[in-house]
Design a protein around this motif. Structure first.
Motif, short mmCIF file in Angstrom:
data_model
loop_
_atom_site.label_atom_id
_atom_site.label_comp_id
_atom_site.label_asym_id
_atom_site.label_seq_id
_atom_site.Cartn_x
_atom_site.Cartn_y
_atom_site.Cartn_z
N SER A 49 -7.23 6.39 6.29
CA SER A 49 -7.32 6.90 7.66
C SER A 49 -8.27 8.11 7.73
O SER A 49 -9.00 8.28 8.72
N VAL A 50 -8.28 8.95 6.71
CA VAL A 50 -9.20 10.08 6.68
C VAL A 50 -10.63 9.58 6.60
O VAL A 50 -11.53 10.06 7.32
N LEU A 51 -10.89 8.62 5.74
CA LEU A 51 -12.24 8.05 5.62
C LEU A 51 -12.68 7.39 6.92
O LEU A 51 -13.82 7.53 7.35
N LEU A 52 -11.78 6.67 7.57
CA LEU A 52 -12.10 6.03 8.84
C LEU A 52 -12.40 7.09 9.90
O LEU A 52 -13.34 6.95 10.69
N GLY A 53 -11.64 8.17 9.90
CA GLY A 53 -11.89 9.27 10.84
C GLY A 53 -13.25 9.91 10.61
O GLY A 53 -13.96 10.24 11.56
N MET A 98 0.85 -1.19 0.00
CA MET A 98 0.00 0.00 0.00
C MET A 98 0.88 1.23 0.00
O MET A 98 1.88 1.30 0.69
N SER A 99 0.44 2.20 -0.71
CA SER A 99 1.22 3.42 -0.75
C SER A 99 0.80 4.34 0.39
O SER A 99 -0.21 4.13 1.06
N VAL A 100 1.57 5.34 0.62
CA VAL A 100 1.31 6.30 1.68
C VAL A 100 0.02 7.06 1.40
O VAL A 100 -0.78 7.32 2.31
#
Length: 92
Positions: free
Chosen positions: A10-14, A1-3
């Motif tokens: 992580s933004v979507l999970l947040g 996975m790329s950065v």
């Protein structure tokens, strides 16, 4: 996975957890909904009481007791042998 994909995930999970329509906001919306439903029930009850008073004060068939009460209270017309007791709205 790329950065970039990690940052996006992580933004979507947040947003899923703490966003404006996320999991945390749902509990706040549920509490607000309960409060609004209680306010609505109180307003419906008040509306029904007012509707009943309107029916009782219909000029074609007014309730004589209510008319007499309103005249005495609003115009301050009392017989010498009468006593007026005022009740709060909650006691009616």
């Amino acid at each position: 996975m790329s950065v970039a994909s990690l940052v996006t995930a992580s933004v979507l999970l947040g947003l899923i957890v703490a966003g404006p329509s996320g999991l945390i906001a749902w509990s706040e919306y549920a509490q607000l909904k309960e409060k609004r439903e209680a306010e609505l029930a109180a307003l419906i009850e008040r509306r029904d009481r007012l509707r009943q008073r309107v029916i009782l004060l219909n000029p074609d068939n007014a309730d004589p007791d209510l008319v007499g009460e309103l005249i005495r209270r609003n115009l301050n017309v009392v017989h010498p042998d009468e006593m007026i007791l005022s009740l709060d709205e909650e006691q009616r």
